[in-house]
Design a protein around this motif. Structure first.
Motif, PDB file in Angstrom:
ATOM      1  N   VAL A 240       0.816  -1.218   0.000  1.00 45.45           N
ATOM      2  CA  VAL A 240       0.000   0.000   0.000  1.00 45.45           C
ATOM      3  C   VAL A 240       0.851   1.270   0.000  1.00 45.45           C
ATOM      4  O   VAL A 240       0.428   2.303  -0.517  1.00 45.45           O
ATOM      5  CB  VAL A 240      -0.984   0.021   1.190  1.00 45.45           C
ATOM      6  CG1 VAL A 240      -2.078  -1.013   0.985  1.00 45.45           C
ATOM      7  CG2 VAL A 240      -0.259  -0.205   2.504  1.00 45.45           C
ATOM      8  N   THR A 241       2.039   1.179   0.580  1.00 46.42           N
ATOM      9  CA  THR A 241       2.877   2.378   0.603  1.00 46.42           C
ATOM     10  C   THR A 241       3.233   2.816  -0.808  1.00 46.42           C
ATOM     11  O   THR A 241       3.150   4.005  -1.152  1.00 46.42           O
ATOM     12  CB  THR A 241       4.156   2.123   1.417  1.00 46.42           C
ATOM     13  OG1 THR A 241       3.787   1.671   2.713  1.00 46.42           O
ATOM     14  CG2 THR A 241       4.970   3.399   1.548  1.00 46.42           C
TER      15      THR A 241
ATOM     16  N   GLU B 241      -1.532   5.712   4.521  1.00 46.32           N
ATOM     17  CA  GLU B 241      -2.252   5.209   3.369  1.00 46.32           C
ATOM     18  C   GLU B 241      -3.294   4.189   3.824  1.00 46.32           C
ATOM     19  O   GLU B 241      -3.181   3.620   4.916  1.00 46.32           O
ATOM     20  CB  GLU B 241      -1.312   4.568   2.346  1.00 46.32           C
ATOM     21  CG  GLU B 241      -0.396   3.521   2.880  1.00 46.32           C
ATOM     22  CD  GLU B 241       0.878   4.117   3.470  1.00 46.32           C
ATOM     23  OE1 GLU B 241       1.374   3.560   4.446  1.00 46.32           O
ATOM     24  OE2 GLU B 241       1.364   5.152   2.969  1.00 46.32           O
ATOM     25  N   PRO B 242      -4.315   3.976   2.974  1.00 48.87           N
ATOM     26  CA  PRO B 242      -5.309   2.951   3.315  1.00 48.87           C
ATOM     27  C   PRO B 242      -4.629   1.605   3.500  1.00 48.87           C
ATOM     28  O   PRO B 242      -3.578   1.332   2.907  1.00 48.87           O
ATOM     29  CB  PRO B 242      -6.241   2.942   2.101  1.00 48.87           C
ATOM     30  CG  PRO B 242      -6.043   4.273   1.444  1.00 48.87           C
ATOM     31  CD  PRO B 242      -4.603   4.637   1.700  1.00 48.87           C
ATOM     32  N   GLU B 243      -5.264   0.758   4.300  1.00 46.82           N
ATOM     33  CA  GLU B 243      -4.627  -0.524   4.599  1.00 46.82           C
ATOM     34  C   GLU B 243      -4.917  -1.578   3.551  1.00 46.82           C
ATOM     35  O   GLU B 243      -4.335  -2.662   3.574  1.00 46.82           O
ATOM     36  CB  GLU B 243      -5.091  -0.998   5.980  1.00 46.82           C
ATOM     37  CG  GLU B 243      -4.574  -0.094   7.094  1.00 46.82           C
ATOM     38  CD  GLU B 243      -5.307  -0.330   8.400  1.00 46.82           C
ATOM     39  OE1 GLU B 243      -5.899  -1.405   8.571  1.00 46.82           O
ATOM     40  OE2 GLU B 243      -5.287   0.580   9.251  1.00 46.82           O
ATOM     41  N   GLY B 244      -5.826  -1.282   2.631  1.00 43.45           N
ATOM     42  CA  GLY B 244      -6.128  -2.256   1.605  1.00 43.45           C
ATOM     43  C   GLY B 244      -7.223  -1.745   0.703  1.00 43.45           C
ATOM     44  O   GLY B 244      -7.750  -0.649   0.898  1.00 43.45           O
TER      45      GLY B 244
ATOM     46  N   LEU C  82       1.614   1.700  -3.544  1.00 45.12           N
ATOM     47  CA  LEU C  82       0.395   1.859  -4.328  1.00 45.12           C
ATOM     48  C   LEU C  82      -0.196   3.256  -4.148  1.00 45.12           C
ATOM     49  O   LEU C  82      -0.675   3.869  -5.098  1.00 45.12           O
ATOM     50  CB  LEU C  82      -0.608   0.787  -3.886  1.00 45.12           C
ATOM     51  CG  LEU C  82      -1.684   0.385  -4.865  1.00 45.12           C
ATOM     52  CD1 LEU C  82      -2.095  -1.060  -4.656  1.00 45.12           C
ATOM     53  CD2 LEU C  82      -2.893   1.281  -4.707  1.00 45.12           C
ATOM     54  N   PHE C  83      -0.174   3.759  -2.919  1.00 40.83           N
ATOM     55  CA  PHE C  83      -0.750   5.067  -2.635  1.00 40.83           C
ATOM     56  C   PHE C  83       0.320   6.158  -2.542  1.00 40.83           C
ATOM     57  O   PHE C  83       0.064   7.242  -2.015  1.00 40.83           O
ATOM     58  CB  PHE C  83      -1.556   5.019  -1.334  1.00 40.83           C
ATOM     59  CG  PHE C  83      -2.812   4.216  -1.438  1.00 40.83           C
ATOM     60  CD1 PHE C  83      -3.959   4.765  -2.001  1.00 40.83           C
ATOM     61  CD2 PHE C  83      -2.858   2.903  -0.999  1.00 40.83           C
ATOM     62  CE1 PHE C  83      -5.123   4.025  -2.101  1.00 40.83           C
ATOM     63  CE2 PHE C  83      -4.016   2.149  -1.101  1.00 40.83           C
ATOM     64  CZ  PHE C  83      -5.152   2.712  -1.654  1.00 40.83           C
TER      65      PHE C  83
END
Lengths: 244, 267
Positions: free
Chosen positions: A202-203, B224-227, A205-206
């Motif tokens: 996620v790090t 950030e979102p977790e998933g 990805l976002f």
């Protein structure tokens, strides 16, 4: 201390160059395409990596300083700005937002909602499988850096979702994101990967910095009845097509 | 010229502790805010001109300063330091390493200029969250901060601060005397962006009727979102449940549909 000593410490900050896209860790898909370390993408957009914000307004502030006759002209100017509420918040000028996602090669055409975060910390996804969501806190499609994230249900109780078409997206497929001001940003797919949700990076990805890219996410892999959830995420990364 | 007696050395309050999130322990990020109404100043640091012509209500960009001891002198703008006594002289300001600070010149509760060194909270927020820091830097008694008409901070005194973490968004904020709801500042719409510490200073003087807000923002504190929970049907899965859907869709397994609906929100 020397006159310039104060600013010697304003040394060039070393940019930790976060490689775009998702890593290969946790990849599970046999039919993944491309390489999502996106090194090619990195190379093509590297010139956008300068961070002007690191030394904001130094030039203009210096001119301003020198314009003040006799005011210690050798002092390196420190940028300063009015701190009034109106001034500070006016800087957050209205920016165009994405309203539509299209991948013509697989007939994907989904209107976009602006989404955030659920109470459980997961990204909010539009209930309607015909729609997809833009993670509004992150980069906006068309931004000079970072990963703009669009995600939608692969399916709902009503049937297949629009984003199910991501399963069939091929390399170099063109992706269009339409903005609410009519602008269309075009991207080119550089990879698709199926990644176990537990391993979803996620790090990256976002990521709000690094090369500009568009990250499309839906679900995939085996359906896990006990969790009412798919095991995996399907992640497609696309990079801007130079429109100049 | 306005005569000011800066009681800086005595009232300099520095309670800096190094922020664990900062990578460099040898320097700190320091911003400077001018919150004393009516006087443009030159700021000198360790005998060097640092901020010439610094106007009330302005804020500098953060500067990286090596950890160490600093002497700060503030003169009325244009005054010659060789022949003029500083309006303020704060000696031995200890700047720690690895912190994010705002050095604020402002009035104390009784209207005397002072300096405060505030430590800004730059720790990472959860995705979707914002941080609001409110600092009382005005010549005024204790205040309440109202959001949408209701107090969210009560009894805040000069030169204290309070920090809130909230869902990102906008609030209608106002400042009122403690225990009251009649605004002395605002109401004003405060945009509180996600992943940002919005630091609001109440400054000026109640008596002089020039209370105002100054705003500093520190962004990049986002998580950030977790998933990404982006499937809830099981339609495209390769697992054992796909066949149930086929049955369900042909009307042969309504009970399965019912079961599925009960559990659908977990995807």
């Amino acid at each position: 201390m020397s006159r310039n000593g104060w600013f010697g410490v304003l040394a060039v900050s070393v940019l930790l160059f976060v490689v775009a896209g998702v890593s290969l860790v946790g990849a599970t898909g046999d039919d993944d395409i491309g390489s999502l370390d996106v090194s090619a993408a990195t190379a093509s957009v590297e010139q956008t990596e300068a961070e002007p914000g690191d030394v904001p307004d130094e030039g203009s502030a210096r001119e301003e300083s020198e314009a003040r006759a006799g005011a210690a002209p050798t002092v390196p100017a420190i940028a300063r700005r009015p701190a009034s509420l109106e001034t500070v918040q006016a800087e957050a000028a209205a920016q165009a937002v994405p309203v539509g996602l299209r991948v013509p090669s697989v007939d994907l055409d989904a209107p976009l909602d602006q989404v955030g975060v659920r109470d459980d910390g997961l990204m909010e996804i539009p209930d309607d499988g015909d729609r997809a969501g833009w993670y509004r806190y992150g980069p906006t499609p068309g931004d000079d850096e970072g990963s703009a994230v669009l995600a939608g249900h692969v399916d709902t109780q009503e049937g297949l979702g629009a984003m199910a078409a991501l399963m069939d997206v091929g390399m170099d497929a063109e992706v269009e994101v339409e903005m609410d001001d009519g602008t269309v940003h075009r991207y080119r797919v550089v990879g698709r990967q199926t990644i176990e949700k537990d391993e979803l990076p996620v790090t990256e990805l976002f990521d709000r910095s690094g090369p500009a890219r568009l990250t499309l996410v839906t679900c995939g892999g085996p359906w896990r009845y006990e969790a009412s959830s798919y095991r995996d995420n399907v992640v497609v990364v696309a990079v801007p097509i130079d429109e100049r | 010229m306005r005569s000011i007696a800066w009681g800086a050395a005595a009232s300099l309050a520095l309670v800096a502790t190094a922020g664990p999130a900062m990578a460099d322990d040898h320097e700190s990020q320091v911003s400077v805010l001018h919150g004393v109404p009516g006087l443009t100043v030159d700021v000198w640091v360790n005998g060097e001109a640092f901020l010439p012509g610094f106007e009330p209500g302005t804020l500098t960009d953060p500067q990286a300063l090596p950890a160490g001891s600093y002497d700060i002198e503030v003169y009325e703008a244009g005054a010659d330091p060789e022949s003029t006594d500083p309006a303020i002289s704060a000696e031995g300001l200890e700047v720690p390493g690895g912190a994010n600070l705002t050095l604020a010149a402002h009035l104390d509760a009784d209207g005397a200029p002072m300096l405060s060194a505030f430590v800004n909270d730059v720790s990472t927020l959860d995705a979707g969250q914002t941080r609001l820091t409110v600092r009382h830097a005005a010549a005024a008694p204790a205040v309440d901060v109202l959001a949408g008409g209701s107090p969210v901070i009560e009894g805040l005194e000069n030169p204290d601060e309070q920090v809130l973490e909230l869902d990102a968004g906008s609030v209608e904020a106002a400042v009122a005397a403690a225990g009251t709801t009649e605004p002395v500042i605002g109401p004003a719409t405060l945009d509180l962006p996600e992943g940002t510490n919005t630091i609001v200073y109440a400054w000026g003087s109640l008596e002089d009727e020039n209370l105002d807000l100054a705003v500093q923002t520190i962004d990049g504190l986002h998580g950030e979102p977790e998933g990404v929970p982006s499937g809830e049907g099981g339609l495209v899965g390769s697992g054992a449940q796909t066949w149930m859907w086929i049955l369900a869709l042909t009307g042969a397994a309504g009970a399965v549909v019912a079961t599925r609906r009960l559990s659908q929100d977990a995807a």
